[in-house]
Design a protein around this motif. Structure first.
Motif, PDB file in Angstrom:
ATOM      1  N   LEU A   1       0.812  -1.102   0.080  1.00 38.77           N
ATOM      2  CA  LEU A   1       0.090   0.025  -0.105  1.00 38.77           C
ATOM      3  C   LEU A   1       0.875   1.219  -0.065  1.00 38.77           C
ATOM      4  O   LEU A   1       0.509   2.280  -0.770  1.00 38.77           O
ATOM      5  CB  LEU A   1      -0.956   0.109   1.123  1.00 38.77           C
ATOM      6  N   SER A   2       1.890   1.393   1.056  1.00 41.84           N
ATOM      7  CA  SER A   2       2.603   2.461   0.773  1.00 41.84           C
ATOM      8  C   SER A   2       3.693   2.714  -0.308  1.00 41.84           C
ATOM      9  O   SER A   2       3.822   1.607  -1.119  1.00 41.84           O
ATOM     10  CB  SER A   2       3.756   2.151   2.132  1.00 41.84           C
ATOM     11  N   PRO A   3       3.951   4.049  -0.781  1.00 38.17           N
ATOM     12  CA  PRO A   3       4.753   4.258  -1.732  1.00 38.17           C
ATOM     13  C   PRO A   3       6.161   3.860  -1.508  1.00 38.17           C
ATOM     14  O   PRO A   3       6.934   3.860  -2.554  1.00 38.17           O
ATOM     15  CB  PRO A   3       4.490   5.672  -2.298  1.00 38.17           C
ATOM     16  N   PHE A   4       6.621   3.562  -0.462  1.00 39.91           N
ATOM     17  CA  PHE A   4       8.128   3.255  -0.138  1.00 39.91           C
ATOM     18  C   PHE A   4       8.179   1.726   0.093  1.00 39.91           C
ATOM     19  O   PHE A   4       7.388   0.837   0.626  1.00 39.91           O
ATOM     20  CB  PHE A   4       8.383   3.673   1.220  1.00 39.91           C
ATOM     21  N   ALA A   5       9.163   1.321  -0.960  1.00 38.57           N
ATOM     22  CA  ALA A   5       9.555  -0.313  -1.012  1.00 38.57           C
ATOM     23  C   ALA A   5      10.066  -0.648   0.228  1.00 38.57           C
ATOM     24  O   ALA A   5       9.615  -1.640   0.605  1.00 38.57           O
ATOM     25  CB  ALA A   5      10.575  -0.400  -2.077  1.00 38.57           C
ATOM     26  N   ASP A   6      10.682   0.128   1.341  1.00 36.73           N
ATOM     27  CA  ASP A   6      11.128  -0.296   2.278  1.00 36.73           C
ATOM     28  C   ASP A   6       9.894  -0.897   3.423  1.00 36.73           C
ATOM     29  O   ASP A   6      10.259  -1.691   3.922  1.00 36.73           O
ATOM     30  CB  ASP A   6      11.749   0.771   3.043  1.00 36.73           C
ATOM     31  N   ASP A   7       8.785  -0.196   3.254  1.00 38.94           N
ATOM     32  CA  ASP A   7       7.629  -0.611   4.059  1.00 38.94           C
ATOM     33  C   ASP A   7       7.284  -1.982   3.711  1.00 38.94           C
ATOM     34  O   ASP A   7       7.065  -2.754   4.759  1.00 38.94           O
ATOM     35  CB  ASP A   7       6.597   0.417   3.963  1.00 38.94           C
ATOM     36  N   ALA A   8       7.223  -2.282   2.443  1.00 41.04           N
ATOM     37  CA  ALA A   8       6.727  -3.466   1.854  1.00 41.04           C
ATOM     38  C   ALA A   8       8.054  -4.552   2.243  1.00 41.04           C
ATOM     39  O   ALA A   8       7.514  -5.745   2.880  1.00 41.04           O
ATOM     40  CB  ALA A   8       6.663  -3.471   0.409  1.00 41.04           C
ATOM     41  N   ALA A   9       9.038  -4.110   2.125  1.00 36.13           N
ATOM     42  CA  ALA A   9      10.065  -5.046   2.314  1.00 36.13           C
ATOM     43  C   ALA A   9      10.003  -5.480   3.772  1.00 36.13           C
ATOM     44  O   ALA A   9      10.286  -6.907   4.176  1.00 36.13           O
ATOM     45  CB  ALA A   9      11.603  -4.610   1.976  1.00 36.13           C
TER      46      ALA A   9
ATOM     47  N   ASP B   1      17.823 -12.207   3.992  1.00 38.91           N
ATOM     48  CA  ASP B   1      18.712 -11.055   3.854  1.00 38.91           C
ATOM     49  C   ASP B   1      18.205  -9.923   3.097  1.00 38.91           C
ATOM     50  O   ASP B   1      18.823  -8.881   3.318  1.00 38.91           O
ATOM     51  CB  ASP B   1      20.119 -11.712   3.463  1.00 38.91           C
ATOM     52  N   ALA B   2      17.314 -10.188   2.100  1.00 42.19           N
ATOM     53  CA  ALA B   2      17.137  -9.103   1.279  1.00 42.19           C
ATOM     54  C   ALA B   2      15.677  -9.544   0.609  1.00 42.19           C
ATOM     55  O   ALA B   2      15.224 -10.859   0.736  1.00 42.19           O
ATOM     56  CB  ALA B   2      17.827  -8.960   0.144  1.00 42.19           C
ATOM     57  N   VAL B   3      14.769  -8.464   0.413  1.00 38.99           N
ATOM     58  CA  VAL B   3      13.588  -8.489  -0.380  1.00 38.99           C
ATOM     59  C   VAL B   3      13.549  -8.140  -1.722  1.00 38.99           C
ATOM     60  O   VAL B   3      13.795  -6.884  -1.811  1.00 38.99           O
ATOM     61  CB  VAL B   3      12.254  -8.028   0.527  1.00 38.99           C
TER      62      VAL B   3
END
Length: 269
Positions: free
Chosen positions: A178-186, A202-204
């Motif tokens: 939902l958020s425009p920030f990939a960090d939030d999704a990851a 270790d990563a998304v």
């Protein structure tokens, strides 16, 4: 000068990738080619970091001739481009480090559908867990979003204002972009996968069906439709995965998701 050097290094990277195949075969990268683009990527990153910030050059721009609303939009767009350039290059550098490192890096790959838009790409439809090391990619597991268990709560560390915008009681997988920030999704995906499987990643990596189609096509792969047609061009594959497959399974979503997982699982291999 920084801008010119960044552009020059960018052209160097593109020319290398255009002339040299990155893949030896399924799941194995050409380490020499990847190492070749490491230096120009570092130059791009250093050049971008050396550029003055948007705020730093604001006094040199005669933006006062623009209406106030246009000035606000100008700086908003400029900041977006600035962040996108920095993030893209740093992401590429980190990707190289992950691929060429000696240690095993476990990655959660989320395949999203841009036909179902969200703040970042679209809703996650399929996933794969991959091991990366020494220029090779090994698939550990893959499946549909129906295999994913919704977490009980949101993780800590989401962007400021996330809960006020999107609420505190929607931690489901379908809402993680939902958020425009990939960090939030990851952050949400890594936490949810650890809660479900007990495995830390270790990563998304978020990859929409357009990017997946480009990757499959560029490595000589293909996708076979439910009716048996073999698709090889990125345009055909993307159109089918994003839209066409829904017409082949107009009512049976479970069968569609199972078929999608089979196809995308083969693509990952």
């Amino acid at each position: 000068a920084n801008g010119v050097d960044a552009a020059s290094a960018g052209i160097e990277v593109l020319e290398t990738l255009r002339q040299e195949p990155v893949f030896f075969g399924a799941g194995q990268f050409d380490e020499e080619v990847l190492a070749t683009i490491g230096d120009p990527l570092a130059r791009i990153e250093n050049s971008i970091d050396g550029l003055p910030s948007v705020e730093g050059i604001s006094g040199d721009i005669p933006y006062w001739i623009l209406p106030r609303r246009s000035r606000i939009e100008f700086f908003r767009r400029a900041r977006e481009f600035e962040r996108a350039a920095q993030g893209s290059v740093k992401g590429a550098r980190q990707g190289l480090d992950l691929l060429l490192g000696d240690s095993v890096t476990r990655v959660f790959l989320a395949v999203t559908n841009p036909a179902e838009k969200r703040g970042v790409q679209g809703i996650i439809g399929q996933y794969a867990v991959l091991n990366l090391s020494n220029g090779k990619i090994e698939k550990v597991s893959s499946g549909s979003n129906t295999d994913l268990v919704d977490p009980s709560s949101l993780p800590e560390g989401l962007s400021a204002g996330y809960t006020s915008l999107f609420g505190e009681s929607n931690p489901e997988w379908v809402n993680m972009t939902l958020s425009p920030f990939a960090d939030d999704a990851a952050r949400q995906m890594s936490a949810a996968w650890e809660q479900q499987s007990g495995e830390k990643v270790d990563a998304v990596v978020l990859m929409d069906t357009v990017a997946l189609a480009e990757l499959v096509s560029s490595t000589g792969g293909s996708i076979t439709t439910q009716s048996g047609d073999r698709l090889q061009s990125p345009e055909e594959i993307s159109k089918y995965l994003s839209n066409g497959i829904y017409f082949e399974f107009p009512e049976d979503n479970i069968a569609r998701k199972e078929f999608q997982s089979q196809q995308i699982g083969r693509a990952h291999v």
